[in-house]
Design a protein around this motif. Structure first.
Motif, short mmCIF file in Angstrom:
data_model
loop_
_atom_site.label_atom_id
_atom_site.label_comp_id
_atom_site.label_asym_id
_atom_site.label_seq_id
_atom_site.Cartn_x
_atom_site.Cartn_y
_atom_site.Cartn_z
N TYR A 114 79.04 6.55 -15.86
CA TYR A 114 77.91 5.63 -15.87
C TYR A 114 77.48 5.30 -17.30
N TYR A 115 77.43 6.30 -18.16
CA TYR A 115 77.06 6.06 -19.55
C TYR A 115 78.10 5.17 -20.23
N GLU A 116 79.33 5.30 -19.81
CA GLU A 116 80.36 4.42 -20.36
C GLU A 116 80.12 3.00 -19.88
N GLN A 117 79.79 2.87 -18.62
CA GLN A 117 79.52 1.55 -18.05
C GLN A 117 78.36 0.88 -18.78
N GLN A 118 77.43 1.70 -19.26
CA GLN A 118 76.27 1.20 -20.00
C GLN A 118 76.59 1.07 -21.50
N ASP A 119 77.87 1.20 -21.85
CA ASP A 119 78.31 0.99 -23.24
C ASP A 119 77.76 2.01 -24.22
N LEU A 120 77.44 3.19 -23.73
CA LEU A 120 76.98 4.22 -24.66
C LEU A 120 78.15 4.99 -25.25
N ILE A 121 79.27 5.03 -24.55
CA ILE A 121 80.49 5.63 -25.08
C ILE A 121 81.67 4.77 -24.66
N LYS A 122 82.75 4.87 -25.42
CA LYS A 122 83.94 4.07 -25.10
C LYS A 122 85.18 4.94 -25.22
N PRO A 123 85.39 5.83 -24.26
CA PRO A 123 86.59 6.68 -24.34
C PRO A 123 87.85 5.84 -24.23
N LEU A 124 88.92 6.29 -24.86
CA LEU A 124 90.21 5.62 -24.73
C LEU A 124 90.82 5.97 -23.38
N ARG A 125 91.89 5.28 -23.03
CA ARG A 125 92.62 5.61 -21.81
C ARG A 125 94.04 6.00 -22.20
N ASN A 126 94.60 6.92 -21.45
CA ASN A 126 96.00 7.26 -21.69
C ASN A 126 96.88 6.29 -20.92
N GLU A 127 98.17 6.51 -20.96
CA GLU A 127 99.12 5.60 -20.33
C GLU A 127 98.86 5.48 -18.82
N GLY A 128 98.31 6.52 -18.25
CA GLY A 128 98.04 6.52 -16.81
C GLY A 128 96.62 6.12 -16.45
N ASN A 129 95.92 5.53 -17.39
CA ASN A 129 94.57 5.01 -17.16
C ASN A 129 93.50 6.08 -17.08
N ARG A 130 93.86 7.32 -17.40
CA ARG A 130 92.84 8.37 -17.41
C ARG A 130 92.04 8.31 -18.71
N ILE A 146 73.00 11.99 -25.83
CA ILE A 146 72.45 11.19 -24.74
C ILE A 146 71.64 12.07 -23.80
N LYS A 147 72.18 13.24 -23.50
CA LYS A 147 71.46 14.17 -22.64
C LYS A 147 70.10 14.53 -23.24
N ASP A 148 70.11 14.81 -24.54
CA ASP A 148 68.86 15.16 -25.21
C ASP A 148 67.86 14.02 -25.12
N TYR A 149 68.36 12.82 -25.38
CA TYR A 149 67.45 11.68 -25.34
C TYR A 149 66.87 11.49 -23.94
N LEU A 150 67.70 11.63 -22.95
CA LEU A 150 67.21 11.49 -21.58
C LEU A 150 66.17 12.57 -21.28
#
Lengths: 133, 133
Positions: B31-47, B61-65
């Motif tokens: 969800y935080y990624e969906q909100q553009d707070l983090i942008k993890p990369l994906r491996n070849e298998g989309n993980r 983010i947890k602290d802020y929340l």
DNA sequence: TAGTGAATGTTATATTTTATGACATCAGTT
DNA sequence: AACTGATGTCATAAAATATAACATTCACTA
């Protein structure tokens, strides 16, 4: 830097990541474990989880193999290494200073010989580049 | 320590590991990624593959929340932060010394205010203990 | 030369982990 | 009460991993 050592020993990497970091196949990594060269922890689902120290050791193993050692030889190297570490601990417990211990260790190295320290891990940017495409 | 930064930014951790390190659920992390707070990369298998920097940010983010900010507020904080970083870079390019820049930044902080630096990650041994059983 | 063993490849099968999307819940606000 | 933000839960599909068996390669040697 106790903190740093802790992080380096945390088992957080799945085998797929370790494959990329070391350029070893899963087969090789599991085989070295079977030969007791590494002992990764398992998560709740029985998946192997590796630490940065494990990655370092795997890179060492690779170096040793490239140098012509076989698994038995590498095992021997690590046995000697832990013997030295044990003795160091015992000496420290006996109240010797750290520099005393260093002198003793130097002597031991000279007497035993042939224990080439393997090139430190993460020297090679190639390993990094192989991550994520 | 360019090397260290490199390692901290390497995407090597699967979401399961990040869950344990941060004590967040996969749902929250995505969800935080969906909100553009983090942008993890994906491996070849989309993980999704996360870096230690990502883990740090998630703990922030947890602290802020916990402090009562909502996602929008956190987004705002990071926007300001990157604005400051951009300005710093521009100043350095203009040939200002590092200590000059430090003075400028201090002024900016005083003027803007309210930008509490979140507690640094890995302070809490609890996060480590939750790993592997 | 045939045989042997060490290191690794390959393949099949089962289980675990993750991704995605939909719907549900719950607390706080209007 | 209705609405919204943050999160939980569930179903389904795909990817990653574990294990075991069998195959291959290469160096060594009887």
């Amino acid at each position: 830097m106790r903190e740093k050592e802790l992080r380096r020993s945390m088992s957080v990497l799945p085998i797929g990541t370790v494959m990329k970091l070391t350029d070893l196949t899963a087969r090789q990594i599991r085989y070295y474990e079977q030969q007791d060269l590494i002992k990764p922890l398992r998560n709740e689902g029985n998946r192997r989880m590796y630490s940065l120290n494990d990655v370092d050791r795997l890179l060492e193993i690779k170096d040793y193999l490239d140098d012509g050692l076989n698994i038995s030889g590498i095992k021997e190297v690590y046995k000697k290494q832990s013997q030295l570490e044990d003795e160091r601990k015992r000496n420290l417990e006996k109240g010797l200073t750290d520099s005393d211990v260093r002198k003793i260790l130097q002597d031991e190295f000279l007497n035993i010989g042939g224990l080439k320290p393997p090139s430190s891990s993460f020297d090679d940017p190639n390993n990094l580049n192989k991550l994520n495409h």
